[in-house]
Design a protein around this motif. Structure first.
Motif, PDB file in Angstrom:
ATOM      1  N   ILE A 167       3.823  -2.324  -4.775  1.00  0.00           N
ATOM      2  CA  ILE A 167       3.302  -1.089  -4.179  1.00  0.00           C
ATOM      3  C   ILE A 167       4.479  -0.184  -3.849  1.00  0.00           C
ATOM      4  CG2 ILE A 167       3.345  -1.904  -1.770  1.00  0.00           C
ATOM      5  CD1 ILE A 167       0.631  -0.438  -1.378  1.00  0.00           C
ATOM      6  N   GLY A 168       4.194   1.117  -3.773  1.00  0.00           N
ATOM      7  CA  GLY A 168       5.212   2.063  -3.323  1.00  0.00           C
ATOM      8  C   GLY A 168       5.758   2.885  -4.469  1.00  0.00           C
ATOM      9  N   ASN A 169       6.975   3.370  -4.266  1.00  0.00           N
ATOM     10  CA  ASN A 169       7.606   4.243  -5.243  1.00  0.00           C
ATOM     11  C   ASN A 169       8.144   3.417  -6.414  1.00  0.00           C
ATOM     12  OD1 ASN A 169       8.398   5.214  -2.215  1.00  0.00           O
ATOM     13  ND2 ASN A 169       7.727   6.921  -3.490  1.00  0.00           N
ATOM     14  N   ASP A 170       8.522   4.124  -7.452  1.00  0.00           N
ATOM     15  CA  ASP A 170       9.066   3.482  -8.642  1.00  0.00           C
ATOM     16  C   ASP A 170      10.292   2.641  -8.269  1.00  0.00           C
ATOM     17  OD1 ASP A 170       9.365   3.218 -11.572  1.00  0.00           O
ATOM     18  OD2 ASP A 170      11.256   4.229 -11.134  1.00  0.00           O
ATOM     19  N   ARG A 171      10.315   1.419  -8.740  1.00  0.00           N
ATOM     20  CA  ARG A 171      11.388   0.499  -8.338  1.00  0.00           C
ATOM     21  C   ARG A 171      12.768   1.033  -8.715  1.00  0.00           C
ATOM     22  NH1 ARG A 171      11.329  -5.394  -7.253  1.00  0.00           N
ATOM     23  NH2 ARG A 171      13.522  -5.933  -7.069  1.00  0.00           N
ATOM     24  N   ALA A 172      12.890   1.569  -9.924  1.00  0.00           N
ATOM     25  CA  ALA A 172      14.189   2.070 -10.391  1.00  0.00           C
ATOM     26  C   ALA A 172      14.680   3.198  -9.485  1.00  0.00           C
ATOM     27  CB  ALA A 172      14.074   2.546 -11.839  1.00  0.00           C
ATOM     28  N   GLU A 173      13.750   4.027  -9.052  1.00  0.00           N
ATOM     29  CA  GLU A 173      14.110   5.145  -8.181  1.00  0.00           C
ATOM     30  C   GLU A 173      14.619   4.619  -6.827  1.00  0.00           C
ATOM     31  OE1 GLU A 173      11.914   9.158  -6.502  1.00  0.00           O
ATOM     32  OE2 GLU A 173      10.801   7.864  -7.882  1.00  0.00           O
ATOM     33  N   GLY A 339       1.824  -4.622   2.483  1.00  0.00           N
ATOM     34  CA  GLY A 339       2.638  -3.598   1.824  1.00  0.00           C
ATOM     35  C   GLY A 339       2.294  -2.191   2.280  1.00  0.00           C
ATOM     36  N   THR A 340       1.042  -1.993   2.640  1.00  0.00           N
ATOM     37  CA  THR A 340       0.611  -0.660   3.063  1.00  0.00           C
ATOM     38  C   THR A 340       1.158  -0.282   4.436  1.00  0.00           C
ATOM     39  OG1 THR A 340      -1.367  -1.749   3.878  1.00  0.00           O
ATOM     40  CG2 THR A 340      -1.551  -0.637   1.763  1.00  0.00           C
ATOM     41  N   LEU A 341       1.813  -1.236   5.109  1.00  0.00           N
ATOM     42  CA  LEU A 341       2.418  -0.914   6.409  1.00  0.00           C
ATOM     43  C   LEU A 341       3.941  -0.817   6.318  1.00  0.00           C
ATOM     44  CD1 LEU A 341       0.813  -0.422   9.011  1.00  0.00           C
ATOM     45  CD2 LEU A 341      -0.509  -1.724   7.349  1.00  0.00           C
ATOM     46  N   ASN A 354       7.618  -5.788  -3.852  1.00  0.00           N
ATOM     47  CA  ASN A 354       7.032  -6.644  -4.876  1.00  0.00           C
ATOM     48  C   ASN A 354       6.641  -7.971  -4.249  1.00  0.00           C
ATOM     49  OD1 ASN A 354       6.811  -6.672  -8.076  1.00  0.00           O
ATOM     50  ND2 ASN A 354       7.190  -8.746  -7.341  1.00  0.00           N
ATOM     51  N   VAL A 355       5.422  -8.387  -4.526  1.00  0.00           N
ATOM     52  CA  VAL A 355       4.914  -9.642  -3.970  1.00  0.00           C
ATOM     53  C   VAL A 355       4.491 -10.571  -5.097  1.00  0.00           C
ATOM     54  CG1 VAL A 355       3.031 -10.714  -2.673  1.00  0.00           C
ATOM     55  CG2 VAL A 355       4.144  -8.664  -1.780  1.00  0.00           C
ATOM     56  N   ILE A 356       5.109 -11.746  -5.135  1.00  0.00           N
ATOM     57  CA  ILE A 356       4.611 -12.812  -6.007  1.00  0.00           C
ATOM     58  C   ILE A 356       3.895 -13.808  -5.110  1.00  0.00           C
ATOM     59  CG2 ILE A 356       5.252 -14.703  -7.562  1.00  0.00           C
ATOM     60  CD1 ILE A 356       7.659 -12.979  -8.416  1.00  0.00           C
ATOM     61  N   ALA A 357       2.643 -14.097  -5.452  1.00  0.00           N
ATOM     62  CA  ALA A 357       1.827 -14.963  -4.588  1.00  0.00           C
ATOM     63  C   ALA A 357       1.544 -16.273  -5.311  1.00  0.00           C
ATOM     64  CB  ALA A 357       0.532 -14.264  -4.219  1.00  0.00           C
ATOM     65  N   PRO A 358       2.332 -17.303  -5.046  1.00  0.00           N
ATOM     66  CA  PRO A 358       2.136 -18.569  -5.754  1.00  0.00           C
ATOM     67  C   PRO A 358       1.137 -19.490  -5.068  1.00  0.00           C
ATOM     68  CG  PRO A 358       4.417 -18.265  -5.003  1.00  0.00           C
ATOM     69  CD  PRO A 358       3.548 -17.325  -4.236  1.00  0.00           C
ATOM     70  N   PHE A 359       0.491 -20.288  -5.906  1.00  0.00           N
ATOM     71  CA  PHE A 359      -0.230 -21.448  -5.383  1.00  0.00           C
ATOM     72  C   PHE A 359       0.802 -22.486  -4.945  1.00  0.00           C
ATOM     73  CE2 PHE A 359      -3.258 -19.693  -8.564  1.00  0.00           C
ATOM     74  CZ  PHE A 359      -4.312 -19.444  -7.705  1.00  0.00           C
ATOM     75  N   THR A 360       0.479 -23.201  -3.879  1.00  0.00           N
ATOM     76  CA  THR A 360       1.342 -24.283  -3.400  1.00  0.00           C
ATOM     77  C   THR A 360       0.458 -25.483  -3.077  1.00  0.00           C
ATOM     78  OG1 THR A 360       1.154 -23.311  -1.193  1.00  0.00           O
ATOM     79  CG2 THR A 360       3.173 -22.822  -2.428  1.00  0.00           C
ATOM     80  N   HIS A 361       1.066 -26.645  -2.990  1.00  0.00           N
ATOM     81  CA  HIS A 361       0.292 -27.855  -2.671  1.00  0.00           C
ATOM     82  C   HIS A 361       0.112 -27.987  -1.163  1.00  0.00           C
ATOM     83  CE1 HIS A 361       1.590 -29.117  -6.814  1.00  0.00           C
ATOM     84  NE2 HIS A 361       0.294 -29.354  -6.846  1.00  0.00           N
ATOM     85  N   THR A 362      -0.545 -27.005  -0.615  1.00  0.00           N
ATOM     86  CA  THR A 362      -0.781 -26.960   0.836  1.00  0.00           C
ATOM     87  C   THR A 362      -2.196 -26.443   1.062  1.00  0.00           C
ATOM     88  OG1 THR A 362      -0.156 -24.641   1.091  1.00  0.00           O
ATOM     89  CG2 THR A 362       1.616 -26.286   1.222  1.00  0.00           C
ATOM     90  N   THR A 417       1.731   8.248   3.896  1.00  0.00           N
ATOM     91  CA  THR A 417       2.841   7.310   3.679  1.00  0.00           C
ATOM     92  C   THR A 417       3.177   7.202   2.196  1.00  0.00           C
ATOM     93  OG1 THR A 417       1.485   5.340   3.313  1.00  0.00           O
ATOM     94  CG2 THR A 417       1.919   5.960   5.613  1.00  0.00           C
ATOM     95  N   GLN A 418       4.279   6.505   1.912  1.00  0.00           N
ATOM     96  CA  GLN A 418       4.669   6.227   0.517  1.00  0.00           C
ATOM     97  C   GLN A 418       3.899   5.032  -0.049  1.00  0.00           C
ATOM     98  OE1 GLN A 418       6.897   8.296  -1.017  1.00  0.00           O
ATOM     99  NE2 GLN A 418       6.771   9.406   0.920  1.00  0.00           N
ATOM    100  N   VAL A 419       3.098   4.415   0.820  1.00  0.00           N
ATOM    101  CA  VAL A 419       2.443   3.162   0.418  1.00  0.00           C
ATOM    102  C   VAL A 419       0.935   3.260   0.596  1.00  0.00           C
ATOM    103  CG1 VAL A 419       4.299   1.464   0.533  1.00  0.00           C
ATOM    104  CG2 VAL A 419       3.301   2.323   2.653  1.00  0.00           C
TER     105      VAL A 419
END
Lengths: 786, 266
Positions: A167-173, A339-341, A354-362, A417-419
């Motif tokens: 979310i948000g602005n372009d990463r490269a920027e 991310g919106t905050l 950037n959010v990577i949301a993995p499954f875990t054994h929990t 906001t930017q988000v």
């Protein structure tokens, strides 16, 4: 508004709660009710090779034993929010079976359920169920879950990501702005996992009535209507009108009772199989293993500043654990509630998360008081304090420099906001100024310097938070992946005698709705609070509802009630005009009666009510009755904010942190009951301090939670907490009729970084710049040694 | 949180309790305050077939002075000890220790005898009974015997008690100058480290709990002590220090020295 709103009216529900006379689900005992015990996996990751129930079936009192090989094994609980990959790939949504027959994915996952005449018999027989497991390697850390070769939680996908989102602005920027920034502050840490620990464990009773072909599910949930919808339409495929969900007294939830759990669906299914009511109540060990946990983000962040200390860019990458499956709201928590905050209360022009949301054994991770916003606030408030130290600035000064200027959302526009979000109204300077005044900032710094000369370590920490609640505009959340609307229902039934029954889709599990809602209803109608009753938590009584979470009850649920009261007053005026032989526009309504302006001719609310139900002398064409139900769908979120300040003393010998003062200056919009708002702030602050200093779910290599009891999982106690000093500013919400924003989570959102900032401040002269939460004595002492 | 099935017998005398213990052997457990046993049973970590309740035995809950010693019945609760005038006056360190245990509900139920017999390595009393050179009085099939405290603790949850023996009382010399310092485990409020120091003249006796799997007398500190609290540096000499997620070996060793120093300085 009247004689009740704004007053510290004592809570009516406390009469029963303080006497131990509440009726929680486990207090309910139905005739012929059967009891249950689960057989749960002791392994985090395993293949189930065989399940042998033969011996257990012959144990005394056993009625039935079910496993995933029975019909219930075909069903699974769904996820309520879809967050897709940034590359367009659909969110990976695994089946979440009620009982597992082949693959175990977390400790405590249910393999079988024993139904017996008594709880003791069920427990004894459950021990006789023989399950043969093949243990497999497990991964519990969300970052490690994404490393090459990590054990897969779900074999059908090539890695453990449920989604990869930004979310948000372009990463490269954003990266370019960081490259050219005058100063860049970096942080790497873990916003660690906590267990919710509602004092009432989850409890369910399913009661199938064969003659009526109807079910009643008594459940300790925050969310009865949504549970019914999910249960009927998505899990069991039974008609919604055949199911009544009752959730009256509920002993705390903190988010963990929002979700539709496998156990409540399974019991509903079993009740029809055996033709009897059936109960399950979690014990504390099961609660640690199976209630949805909170937080668990691994964070790497950079914030860039210009030479004046103004933020120029902010870039963050996170790994956020989902657990073994996708819980009801889980995907929304580290994304749209987090991310919106990232704008915080600052004018940051460029933001990328950037959010990577993995499954875990929990066990699953889902919303826990604050849900994504505490994690956002912790990051922003820690990194800006760290930046201030690095740039030689005062932590208050750097905040003042970056604050969004005040805006009321009426004369001045909301803040874009930017988000993605637009803030409703805010005055972020005001709460920090007031907080500094309460603290006596200058004097504190002098005291701190003097204390250091004597080897005493004092520190102060600030947190200027904002949060988004009053969720939420249905169209907006729908566009963001929600699979439900987030409106609320308020039904107001005026009885013929003028007494008022209010049915709300919001759900009270400690909040005090029975009191607060009655306060504004009484004032709006100009009647006594005693003439108003608030009903909630029964799908047969209340038309519909989206439940209580996200500090939404008053802002959304209250607004729905106001809409219905407006309709009642509008219709009542027609009746009053008829009776008074006056024109409607000549009437005014105040203090419970309609009066012809400029005269002493009036008619009371009670007389109008009676007329509505005994319509002998009645306006032509008008329907009898005085009963309205309304749906309120908010036009925006609400955005409470505030400043929290912690003063701590660190024991230089042991590293133990003592919170000496805690100041909370919050702005939750208009306040209906200051005592209840204070109580919400107090409770939230304690929970936030708990995360900062004490609470942490710890897994070993094999995926066992090694501190799954109160002998080892440290909850905050009264003597861990100082007297909390509260004050408020009031910036009304411009877009709901009560002008309220929400107070349920603010304390938990603002407090955590204030405490950690204070500890780091106390040790700053020793070169300490960060300490991983929870800031235990051992961690503090070790930080001091380095 | 439902224990496995068990039988319950309330013993009315020490000899009856001993006979029952002898009869049921490993299948039986003595129930006193129950504050360690019952939670373990609810988790089914411990599943005795018979509970022998000794809490009603008369004469086991008195605190008296006998021949210059303070004699405390094994069934005395932490609350009894914390509030006893005799203990506060003549054995103050034990009152300090009792007050540091649990909370008021725990102190109202838990007993001195039960705590010593259970021998939890993080319990508070062991440090103090060691520093006081107390004597455990036990009774079994062979009759009554006195066990010097230095012989009593033999390992984690392990004591010198025979299978048929129960503690009936604990005898303490009077202690004028003693201090107990405790670093609380944040969840359970047991001792991460507990240090009891008994001073007489230039001599000190130092008992330490929570640090090793068996509570111990810190001989290194006692030998090095010459009036200066610096002797605390020897608190973990020749000790295999325990580790858990609240305190690893390094930190727990450090805490042992800090708490010893504080107790010596008190």
């Amino acid at each position: 508004m009247g004689k009740f709103v704004g007053k510290a009216v004592k809570r009516r529900e406390d009469a029963r709660f303080l006497k131990g006379a509440g009726t929680y689900t486990d207090d309910i005992k139905l005739p012929k009710m059967a009891h249950t015990a689960f057989v749960r996996s002791p392994y985090a990751h395993a293949n189930v090779l065989s399940i042998d129930i033969e011996e257990a079936k012959n144990e005394p009192g056993v009625i039935a034993i079910y496993t995933g090989n029975d019909a219930c094994g075909e069903f699974g609980v769904p996820c309520g929010w879809q967050v897709d990959f940034k590359n367009g790939e659909t969110m990976r949504e695994p089946a979440h079976p009620l009982l597992t027959k082949d693959k175990i994915r977390h400790v405590g996952e249910a393999v079988a359920i024993v139904v017996a005449e008594t709880l003791e018999q069920a427990r004894d027989a459950a021990e006789m169920v023989m399950v043969d497991y093949e243990e497999l390697l497990a991964v519990t850390d969300p970052k490690q879950a994404m490393e090459a070769g990590a054990p897969l939680v779900h074999d059908q996908w090539e890695d453990n990501a449920a989604f990869d989102w930004c979310i948000g602005n372009d990463r490269a920027e954003v990266e370019a702005a960081l490259e050219s920034a005058h100063h860049v502050t970096e942080m790497e840490y873990r916003n660690h996992r906590v267990a919710p620990n509602a004092i009432e464990p989850r409890s369910y009773i399913a009661d199938y009535d064969v003659n009526a072909d109807k079910w009643t599910l008594y459940t300790s949930t925050q969310n009865p209507h949504l549970i019914r919808l999910l249960l009927c339409a998505f899990v069991l495929g039974i008609p919604e009108h055949k199911v009544r969900v009752v959730s009256k007294d509920v002993g705390g939830g903190f988010g963990s009772k929002i979700y539709h759990y496998t156990e409540e669906a399974l019991l509903t299914w079993i009740s029809r199989e055996i033709g009897r009511p059936v109960k399950w109540t979690s014990d504390r060990s099961e609660a640690f293993m199976t209630d949805a946990h909170g937080r668990d983000h691994v964070v790497k962040s950079k914030m860039g500043f210009d030479k004046d200390g103004k933020i120029v860019a902010h870039l963050t990458d996170e790994y956020c654990a989902m657990g073994a499956y996708l819980s009801t709201f889980a995907p929304a928590v580290p994304t749209y509630l987090h991310g919106t905050l990232f704008q915080g209360v600052y004018t940051t022009p460029l933001i990328h998360l950037n959010v990577i949301a993995p499954f875990t054994h929990t066990v699953v991770v889902d919303a826990y008081r604050g849900a994504g916003r505490p994690e956002a606030t912790y990051l922003l408030e820690r990194i800006i304090s760290k930046a201030a130290k690095e740039m030689g600035m005062d932590p208050a000064e750097i905040r003042f420099k970056n604050f969004i200027p005040p805006f009321d959302g009426v004369e001045e526009a909301g803040y874009q906001t930017q988000v993605a979000l637009q803030y409703d109204s805010g005055d972020y300077h005001g709460v920090l100024e007031r907080g500094l005044e309460m603290l006596g900032y200058e004097d504190f710094r002098k005291e701190q310097a003097k204390a250091r000369e004597y080897g005493k370590l004092l520190g102060v920490g600030f947190s200027s938070y904002i949060e988004g609640c009053g969720i939420a505009p249905s169209a907006v959340v729908g566009a963001l992946g929600a699979r439900a609307g987030l409106y609320e229902v308020g039904h107001v039934r005026v009885q013929p005698t003028g007494k008022v029954s209010v049915f709300t889709g919001a759900h009270s599990h400690g909040q005090g709705h029975e009191t607060v809602f009655a306060q504004f209803v009484a004032d709006k109608l100009g009647i006594e609070m005693d003439d108003v009753e608030i009903e909630h938590g029964d799908t047969d009584q209340v038309a519909f509802g989206m439940g209580t979470y996200g500090s939404r009850s008053l802002a959304v649920g209250g607004s729905a009630i106001i809409k219905s009261i407006d309709k009642i007053l509008e219709k009542g005026a027609k009746i009053a005009a008829h009776k008074l032989e006056a024109a409607e526009e000549d009437l005014e309504y105040a203090e419970g009666k309609w009066t012809v302006k400029g005269t002493d001719k009036s008619i009371s609310f009670g007389d109008v009510s009676l007329t509505a139900y005994v319509p002998h002398d009645y306006p032509e064409g008008l329907e009898p009755g005085l009963d309205f139900s309304s749906f309120y769908d908010p036009s925006n979120f609400t955005y409470p904010f505030g400043t929290h300040i912690a003063v701590v003393e660190v024991d230089s010998d042991t590293g133990k942190v003592d919170v000496k003062r805690f100041i909370a200056c919050d702005d939750v919009g208009n306040v209906m009951n200051p005592m209840i708002v204070d109580g919400q702030i107090h409770g939230g602050v304690v929970q936030g301090i708990g995360q900062a200093l004490l609470e942490e779910v710890v897994f070993d290599e094999a995926g066992q939670m090694i501190n799954a009891s109160y002998m080892d999982y440290a909850m905050p106690r009264a003597d861990d907490i100082p007297m909390i000093e509260t004050d408020r500013t009031v910036t009304p919400c411009p877009h709901n009729p009560l002008g309220v924003k929400g107070a349920g989570e603010a304390g938990c959102i603002g407090s955590t970084p204030a405490v950690v900032n204070a500890v780091v401040d106390a040790l700053a002269h020793l070169g300490v710049t960060d300490i991983q939460m929870p800031v235990t004595p051992q961690r503090v002492w070790k930080a001091m040694q380095n | 949180m439902i224990p496995a099935k068990f039988d319950y017998i309330k013993a009315s005398s020490v000899s009856e309790a001993v006979d029952l213990l002898d009869k049921h052997g490993f299948d039986a457990k003595i129930l006193s305050g129950g504050h360690s046993l019952i939670p373990a049973m609810k988790l089914r970590l411990n599943r005795p077939e018979v509970l022998i309740d000794i809490s009603g035995i008369s004469g086991m809950d008195s605190i008296t002075e006998e021949g210059g010693e303070i004699v405390i019945g094994a069934n005395c609760t932490h609350h009894d000890i914390a509030t006893s005038k005799l203990v506060n006056d003549d054995l103050n360190i034990l009152a300090q220790t009792a007050k540091a245990i649990g909370d008021i509900q725990v102190r109202n139920r838990g007993t001195l005898g039960g705590s010593l017999a259970h021998a939890d390595p993080a319990a508070d009393y062991p440090a103090t009974v060691l520093a006081c050179d107390a004597t455990v009085v036990a009774e079994g099939k062979k009759g009554q015997r006195s066990i010097p405290i230095s012989d009593f603790f033999q390992g984690i949850f392990t004591t010198a008690l025979e299978d048929d023996e129960i503690i009936t009382s604990i005898r303490f010399p009077k202690v004028k100058n003693g201090n107990y310092q405790k670093f609380f485990q944040s969840a359970s409020r047991f001792a991460v480290v507990g240090v009891a120091v008994v001073k007489s003249g230039n001599e000190v006796k130092v008992g330490i709990t929570g640090v090793a799997d068996t509570p111990y007398r810190a001989k290194g500190v006692e030998n090095a002590y010459n009036g200066s609290a610096d002797a605390a540096d020897h608190a973990v000499d020749n000790v295999e220090v325990m580790s858990d997620h609240f305190a690893d070996v390094e930190y727990r060793s450090h805490l042992a020295k800090v708490m010893t120093k504080r107790a010596l300085e008190a």
